[in-house]
Structures are given as structure tokens and as C-alpha cells.
Design an enzyme around this catalytic site. Structure first.
Site, PDB file in Angstrom:
ATOM      1  N   ASN A 172      -0.678   7.375  -4.193  1.00  0.00           N
ATOM      2  CA  ASN A 172      -1.679   8.043  -4.907  1.00  0.00           C
ATOM      3  C   ASN A 172      -0.569   9.195  -5.192  1.00  0.00           C
ATOM      4  O   ASN A 172       0.300   9.515  -4.424  1.00  0.00           O
ATOM      5  CB  ASN A 172      -2.869   8.768  -4.314  1.00  0.00           C
ATOM      6  CG  ASN A 172      -2.528   8.934  -2.817  1.00  0.00           C
ATOM      7  OD1 ASN A 172      -1.633   8.645  -2.351  1.00  0.00           O
ATOM      8  ND2 ASN A 172      -3.273  10.027  -2.318  1.00  0.00           N
ATOM      9  N   GLU A 178      -4.147   2.666  -6.452  1.00  0.00           N
ATOM     10  CA  GLU A 178      -4.283   1.415  -6.984  1.00  0.00           C
ATOM     11  C   GLU A 178      -3.746   1.486  -8.574  1.00  0.00           C
ATOM     12  O   GLU A 178      -3.189   0.673  -9.025  1.00  0.00           O
ATOM     13  CB  GLU A 178      -5.538   0.983  -7.151  1.00  0.00           C
ATOM     14  CG  GLU A 178      -6.240   0.883  -5.606  1.00  0.00           C
ATOM     15  CD  GLU A 178      -6.978   2.155  -5.072  1.00  0.00           C
ATOM     16  OE1 GLU A 178      -6.250   3.301  -5.435  1.00  0.00           O
ATOM     17  OE2 GLU A 178      -7.831   2.035  -4.446  1.00  0.00           O
TER      18      GLU A 178
HETATM   19  N1  THU Z   1      -7.445   7.839  -3.319  1.00  0.00           N
HETATM   20  C1  THU Z   1      -6.745   6.757  -3.641  1.00  0.00           C
HETATM   21  O1  THU Z   1      -5.433   6.730  -3.976  1.00  0.00           O
HETATM   22  N2  THU Z   1      -7.410   5.512  -3.811  1.00  0.00           N
HETATM   23  C2  THU Z   1      -8.638   5.482  -3.742  1.00  0.00           C
HETATM   24  O2  THU Z   1      -9.329   4.460  -4.122  1.00  0.00           O
HETATM   25  C3  THU Z   1      -9.421   6.630  -3.114  1.00  0.00           C
HETATM   26  C4  THU Z   1      -8.859   7.954  -3.356  1.00  0.00           C
HETATM   27  C5  THU Z   1      -6.555   8.993  -3.305  1.00  0.00           C
HETATM   28  C6  THU Z   1      -6.887   9.966  -4.442  1.00  0.00           C
HETATM   29  C7  THU Z   1      -6.545  11.292  -3.685  1.00  0.00           C
HETATM   30  O3  THU Z   1      -5.098  11.278  -4.095  1.00  0.00           O
HETATM   31  C8  THU Z   1      -6.789  11.180  -2.429  1.00  0.00           C
HETATM   32  O4  THU Z   1      -7.022   9.845  -2.262  1.00  0.00           O
HETATM   33  C9  THU Z   1      -8.429  11.876  -2.004  1.00  0.00           C
HETATM   34  O5  THU Z   1      -8.985  11.422  -2.553  1.00  0.00           O
END
Ligand code: THU
Length: 130
Positions: free
Chosen positions: A41, A54
Site C-alpha cells: 500500500n 493489491e
Molecule cells: N489496504 C490495502 O492495502 N489493501 C486492502 O485490501 C485493505 C486496505 C490498505 C489501505 C491503507 O493504506 C491501509 O490498508 C489502511 O486502510
């Protein structure tokens, strides 16, 4: 072997940019010819401009030419069995089939495996736009 996909997701997670949520996430996907693409992320001071692990993995996959995705692994160090958010389910479904495996992981490996059809039932498909 799904453990190497988990390892790729975990290694990607270590590269996250998540100073705001402090919730590192990693994702990795494999194509049928064996290529692996991973991502973390990437958040932003302007919160809505950040995106999910993702999505980063899918970006690498698309830029490398795509291909049929056979399996996907997702890991978050602060949560066992993280499941992709709704938006990422839709993005993953764009390039996956209903039988594509999705491995939900904890910090040691795969905890549960589901299919894309299970994680996004009745999802919107692009077929209707053709
Ligand atoms: N996040 C992801 O990377 N993938 C997901 O499927 C759920 C949430 C990240 C986004 C954000 O940077 C952090 O988790 C908290 O929401």
C-alpha cells in the site's frame, strides 16, 4: 506452491508507504506462466490519493504484459487473514477468473484459501459493456 507467493507478499509489505494508517499490507499474484508480481500500500498526505497493496501488484502485472492470474496472496502484519477491500476485489476480478485462488495470510503463511467467486459474488463484469 503458495508459500513462495506469501513470501513475495510479505517482502513487498516491508516496502509499504503507510505512515498515516501504520497498517502495512502486501499482495502478490502469480500468472499461469509462473511470473510473480507484488506490491504494498502507498498512502498519501492527501488521504484519498493513497492506494492498496493489491493495486500496486496489479500495476506491475499490467505493465509486464498481464496474463492469466492463477493465485493471489494478501498479508497484513497487524491482522490475520486480511481480505481485500471492495475496490480491490473489483480490480482483482478484472484480471482473474472465478476459480482464481486468493490466499489470506497471517505473518507465518497462508491461513485460508478462497476463490475470487467466493470473495466477490455477483460482481460487476465488463462483458455487458461489449
Ligand atoms: N489496504 C490495502 O492495502 N489493501 C486492502 O485490501 C485493505 C486496505 C490498505 C489501505 C491503507 O493504506 C491501509 O490498508 C489502511 O486502510
Amino acid at each position: 506452491m503458495s508459500h513462495d507467493l506469501f513470501e513475495a507478499a510479505r517482502a513487498a509489505m516491508a516496502k509499504c508507504h503507510a505512515p498515516y494508517s501504520k497498517f502495512p499490507v502486501g499482495a502478490a499474484l502469480r500468472t499461469e506462466d509462473g511470473r510473480v508480481f507484488a506490491g504494498a500500500n502507498i498512502e498519501n498526505a492527501s488521504y484519498p490519493e493513497g492506494w492498496c497493496a493489491e493495486t500496486t501488484a496489479l500495476s506491475h502485472y499490467v505493465m509486464a504484459g498481464g496474463g492469466r492470474i492463477t493465485e493471489i496472496a494478501v498479508v497484513a502484519e497487524k491482522m490475520a487473514k486480511i481480505t481485500p477491500c471492495g475496490g480491490c476485489r473489483q480490480r482483482l476480478a478484472e484480471f482473474s477468473g472465478p476459480d482464481t485462488k486468493l490466499h489470506l495470510c497471517d505473518d507465518t503463511g497462508v491461513v485460508k484459501t478462497v476463490t475470487m467467486a467466493e470473495i466477490l459474488p455477483l460482481g460487476f463484469r465488463g462483458d455487458v459493456l461489449k
